[in-house]
Design a protein around this motif. Structure first.
Motif, PDB file in Angstrom:
ATOM      1  N   ARG A 207       0.826  -1.217   0.000  1.00 48.63           N
ATOM      2  CA  ARG A 207       0.000   0.000   0.000  1.00 48.63           C
ATOM      3  C   ARG A 207       0.862   1.269   0.000  1.00 48.63           C
ATOM      4  NH1 ARG A 207      -3.053  -0.942   4.540  1.00 48.63           N
ATOM      5  NH2 ARG A 207      -4.054  -2.561   3.308  1.00 48.63           N
ATOM      6  N   ASP A 208       1.865   1.330   0.894  1.00 47.31           N
ATOM      7  CA  ASP A 208       2.658   2.557   1.037  1.00 47.31           C
ATOM      8  C   ASP A 208       4.094   2.388   0.551  1.00 47.31           C
ATOM      9  OD1 ASP A 208       0.440   3.843   2.203  1.00 47.31           O
ATOM     10  OD2 ASP A 208       0.908   2.952   4.143  1.00 47.31           O
ATOM     11  N   VAL A 209       4.288   1.421  -0.337  1.00 46.25           N
ATOM     12  CA  VAL A 209       5.655   1.109  -0.766  1.00 46.25           C
ATOM     13  C   VAL A 209       6.352   2.291  -1.436  1.00 46.25           C
ATOM     14  CG1 VAL A 209       5.049   0.110  -3.031  1.00 46.25           C
ATOM     15  CG2 VAL A 209       7.086  -0.700  -1.823  1.00 46.25           C
ATOM     16  N   THR A 210       5.550   3.196  -2.041  1.00 47.57           N
ATOM     17  CA  THR A 210       6.161   4.337  -2.730  1.00 47.57           C
ATOM     18  C   THR A 210       6.316   5.555  -1.819  1.00 47.57           C
ATOM     19  OG1 THR A 210       3.999   5.073  -3.503  1.00 47.57           O
ATOM     20  CG2 THR A 210       5.249   3.656  -4.990  1.00 47.57           C
ATOM     21  N   THR A 211       5.690   5.535  -0.647  1.00 50.66           N
ATOM     22  CA  THR A 211       5.713   6.717   0.214  1.00 50.66           C
ATOM     23  C   THR A 211       6.358   6.465   1.577  1.00 50.66           C
ATOM     24  OG1 THR A 211       3.482   6.146   0.916  1.00 50.66           O
ATOM     25  CG2 THR A 211       3.691   7.829  -0.801  1.00 50.66           C
ATOM     26  N   ASP A 212       6.359   5.227   2.018  1.00 49.88           N
ATOM     27  CA  ASP A 212       6.889   4.902   3.346  1.00 49.88           C
ATOM     28  C   ASP A 212       8.181   4.110   3.177  1.00 49.88           C
ATOM     29  OD1 ASP A 212       7.483   3.492   5.756  1.00 49.88           O
ATOM     30  OD2 ASP A 212       5.409   3.758   6.424  1.00 49.88           O
ATOM     31  N   ASN A 213       9.282   4.725   3.589  1.00 44.45           N
ATOM     32  CA  ASN A 213      10.579   4.084   3.392  1.00 44.45           C
ATOM     33  C   ASN A 213      10.680   2.753   4.146  1.00 44.45           C
ATOM     34  OD1 ASN A 213      13.208   4.212   2.194  1.00 44.45           O
ATOM     35  ND2 ASN A 213      13.984   4.408   4.285  1.00 44.45           N
ATOM     36  N   MET A 218      11.073  -3.138   3.851  1.00 45.26           N
ATOM     37  CA  MET A 218      10.471  -4.454   4.129  1.00 45.26           C
ATOM     38  C   MET A 218      10.295  -5.246   2.841  1.00 45.26           C
ATOM     39  SD  MET A 218       9.880  -5.218   7.281  1.00 45.26           S
ATOM     40  CE  MET A 218       8.623  -6.486   7.209  1.00 45.26           C
ATOM     41  N   VAL A 219       9.762  -4.579   1.804  1.00 49.32           N
ATOM     42  CA  VAL A 219       9.524  -5.254   0.527  1.00 49.32           C
ATOM     43  C   VAL A 219      10.858  -5.735  -0.068  1.00 49.32           C
ATOM     44  CG1 VAL A 219       8.823  -4.903  -1.880  1.00 49.32           C
ATOM     45  CG2 VAL A 219       7.326  -4.149  -0.026  1.00 49.32           C
ATOM     46  N   MET A 220      11.853  -4.847  -0.067  1.00 49.18           N
ATOM     47  CA  MET A 220      13.173  -5.234  -0.611  1.00 49.18           C
ATOM     48  C   MET A 220      13.744  -6.423   0.145  1.00 49.18           C
ATOM     49  SD  MET A 220      15.218  -1.759  -1.496  1.00 49.18           S
ATOM     50  CE  MET A 220      14.441  -0.479  -0.548  1.00 49.18           C
ATOM     51  N   GLY A 237      -2.203  -6.840  -3.754  1.00 46.60           N
ATOM     52  CA  GLY A 237      -2.745  -5.515  -3.459  1.00 46.60           C
ATOM     53  C   GLY A 237      -2.110  -4.400  -4.269  1.00 46.60           C
ATOM     54  N   VAL A 238      -1.585  -4.723  -5.458  1.00 47.41           N
ATOM     55  CA  VAL A 238      -0.980  -3.701  -6.324  1.00 47.41           C
ATOM     56  C   VAL A 238      -2.102  -2.918  -7.012  1.00 47.41           C
ATOM     57  CG1 VAL A 238       0.628  -3.261  -8.216  1.00 47.41           C
ATOM     58  CG2 VAL A 238       0.961  -5.258  -6.734  1.00 47.41           C
ATOM     59  N   GLU A 239      -2.204  -1.636  -6.695  1.00 41.95           N
ATOM     60  CA  GLU A 239      -3.323  -0.835  -7.216  1.00 41.95           C
ATOM     61  C   GLU A 239      -2.896   0.238  -8.201  1.00 41.95           C
ATOM     62  OE1 GLU A 239      -5.524   0.647  -3.860  1.00 41.95           O
ATOM     63  OE2 GLU A 239      -6.284  -1.333  -3.325  1.00 41.95           O
ATOM     64  N   THR A 240      -1.639   0.685  -8.137  1.00 39.09           N
ATOM     65  CA  THR A 240      -1.216   1.808  -8.984  1.00 39.09           C
ATOM     66  C   THR A 240       0.023   1.454  -9.805  1.00 39.09           C
ATOM     67  OG1 THR A 240       0.293   2.779  -7.358  1.00 39.09           O
ATOM     68  CG2 THR A 240      -2.017   3.436  -7.206  1.00 39.09           C
ATOM     69  N   GLU A 241       0.191   2.209 -10.897  1.00 37.70           N
ATOM     70  CA  GLU A 241       1.381   2.048 -11.750  1.00 37.70           C
ATOM     71  C   GLU A 241       2.656   2.317 -10.953  1.00 37.70           C
ATOM     72  OE1 GLU A 241       1.762   0.957 -14.781  1.00 37.70           O
ATOM     73  OE2 GLU A 241      -0.307   0.906 -15.493  1.00 37.70           O
ATOM     74  N   GLU A 242       2.575   3.276 -10.022  1.00 38.75           N
ATOM     75  CA  GLU A 242       3.747   3.640  -9.219  1.00 38.75           C
ATOM     76  C   GLU A 242       4.179   2.471  -8.335  1.00 38.75           C
ATOM     77  OE1 GLU A 242       0.985   5.665  -9.569  1.00 38.75           O
ATOM     78  OE2 GLU A 242       2.100   6.771 -11.108  1.00 38.75           O
ATOM     79  N   GLN A 243       3.185   1.831  -7.718  1.00 37.55           N
ATOM     80  CA  GLN A 243       3.505   0.654  -6.901  1.00 37.55           C
ATOM     81  C   GLN A 243       4.111  -0.445  -7.777  1.00 37.55           C
ATOM     82  OE1 GLN A 243      -0.430  -0.066  -5.373  1.00 37.55           O
ATOM     83  NE2 GLN A 243      -0.116   1.175  -3.528  1.00 37.55           N
ATOM     84  N   CYS A 252      10.591  -7.856  -7.759  1.00 34.26           N
ATOM     85  CA  CYS A 252       9.469  -8.741  -7.450  1.00 34.26           C
ATOM     86  C   CYS A 252       8.987  -9.414  -8.746  1.00 34.26           C
ATOM     87  CB  CYS A 252       8.350  -7.925  -6.823  1.00 34.26           C
ATOM     88  SG  CYS A 252       7.092  -8.936  -6.097  1.00 34.26           S
ATOM     89  N   ALA A 253       8.959 -10.752  -8.761  1.00 39.97           N
ATOM     90  CA  ALA A 253       8.722 -11.485 -10.003  1.00 39.97           C
ATOM     91  C   ALA A 253       7.241 -11.584 -10.366  1.00 39.97           C
ATOM     92  CB  ALA A 253       9.326 -12.882  -9.893  1.00 39.97           C
ATOM     93  N   SER A 254       6.377 -11.584  -9.389  1.00 39.40           N
ATOM     94  CA  SER A 254       4.953 -11.794  -9.641  1.00 39.40           C
ATOM     95  C   SER A 254       4.122 -10.763  -8.887  1.00 39.40           C
ATOM     96  CB  SER A 254       4.518 -13.181  -9.185  1.00 39.40           C
ATOM     97  OG  SER A 254       5.344 -14.154  -9.746  1.00 39.40           O
ATOM     98  N   LEU A 255       2.985 -10.427  -9.490  1.00 36.76           N
ATOM     99  CA  LEU A 255       2.157  -9.362  -8.929  1.00 36.76           C
ATOM    100  C   LEU A 255       0.678  -9.668  -9.085  1.00 36.76           C
ATOM    101  CD1 LEU A 255       4.496  -7.697 -11.062  1.00 36.76           C
ATOM    102  CD2 LEU A 255       4.248  -6.404  -8.939  1.00 36.76           C
TER     103      LEU A 255
END
Ligand code: C2E
Ligand code: CA
Ligand code: CA
Ligand code: CA
Length: 279
Positions: A207-213, A218-220, A237-243, A252-255
């Motif tokens: 959800r906040d992968v682009t805004t919360d370091n 965590m994702v990395m 839960g991928v909702e945006t192009e930015e995410q 990340c291989a799969s979405l």
């Protein structure tokens, strides 16, 4: 005595009584729903990092004749408490395997794996492994096409028993995914022992992968973990192009998520698939 009399009166509190009656009614309705074919599987696509469909997740819905489509969170807890989750889980597994069998005749769908959610209670059944192999055999499908999603808490509840069952399933050929990864309390030592094919990064991190370091880190870390353990990593839960772009960048291989498609009925899912093939 007076006191117990008061307790009895409190027990018949009309609000509480109404709540109990509503629960009993819903349990009866749910039992009937299963028998009358009101349960549905919706399908949500899972894509690789170039947006190609590689699999799908089957998500349960209750098509209620008066109340419309009821999401799983509104009836699965009750189903788990009452044990109805067992026949429901059986139906889900059987329906998913039937769908995989049908897809074998469709060049656009033949390669897809299908992920099914398994509840803790279902997984705890002594004959769970046999239930899965029986469903696979009943429909004559390749077990490699079936993926079982187990949550961290399900797997860690009784780790030794879980590992025994998971190893048997893996030996048989079924794929195993760890759902809601990062939300539970699995330690690295546990992860190392589990025969997993996939870990699923929970949508709370996406959800906040682009805004919360912190979430980005965590994702990395989870992607690295997957690479080091040679386990596929999927983000939900991928909702945006930015995410999407951020997750691609982190390797990340799969979405999966609304950006690619919401969970949809089978006709719509197949239409999407054929449309994708033509483009
Ligand atoms: P889950 O397994 O973590 O499934 C992911 C949930 O996120 C699904 O909700 C899905 O529709 C939703 N989702 C997918 N993409 C997005 C997105 O981009 N944004 C947002 N905000 N949400 C997204 P759903 O279908 O309501 O299912 C909720 C939960 O119910 C599932 O969580 C799973 O725990 C349970 N469930 C669903 N089907 C079954 C089933 O057949 N058996 C069992 N035991 N549980 C099931
Ligand atoms: Ca899931
Ligand atoms: Ca999940
Ligand atoms: Ca979840």
């Amino acid at each position: 005595a007076k006191n117990s009399g008061r307790d009895v009166i409190r027990f018949f509190d009309p609000d509480m009584q109404a709540a109990i009656e509503a629960r009993v009614a819903m349990e009866e309705e749910l039992r009937a729903a299963l028998e009358n074919g009101q349960l549905r599987l919706y399908y949500q696509v899972q894509v690789d990092n170039s947006r190609h469909a590689q699999s799908a997740e089957a998500l349960l819905r209750w098509a209620h004749p008066r109340r419309g489509l009821i999401p799983p969170m509104q009836f699965i807890p009750l189903a788990e408490e009452t044990g109805l989750i067992l026949p429901i889980g059986h139906w889900v597994l059987d329906t998913a395997c039937a769908q995989l069998a049908k897809w074998q005749a469709d060049p656009a769908a033949r390669h897809l794996t299908l992920a099914v959610n398994v509840s803790a209670k279902q997984f705890r059944q002594e004959d769970f492994v046999q239930q899965v192999t029986a469903a696979v055999e009943r429909h004559g499908i390749n077990p490699l096409l079936l993926k079982l999603e187990l949550t961290e808490s399900t797997v860690l509840e009784n780790t030794d028993d879980a590992i025994t069952k998971m190893s048997a399933l893996k030996e048989y050929g079924v794929k195993l995914s760890l759902d809601d990864f990062g939300t539970g309390y699995s330690s690295l030592s546990h992860l190392k022992r589990l025969p997993l094919d996939q870990i699923k990064i929970d949508q709370s991190f996406v959800r906040d992968v682009t805004t919360d370091n912190g979430d980005a880190v965590m994702v990395m870390t989870m992607v690295d973990l997957g690479m080091n353990f040679e386990v596929e990593v999927i983000a939900e839960g991928v909702e945006t192009e930015e995410q999407f772009k951020a997750l691609q960048r982190y390797g990340c291989a799969s979405l999966q998520g609304y950006l690619f498609s919401k969970p949809v009925p089978i006709e719509q899912f197949e239409a999407l698939l054929h449309q994708g093939k033509r483009r």
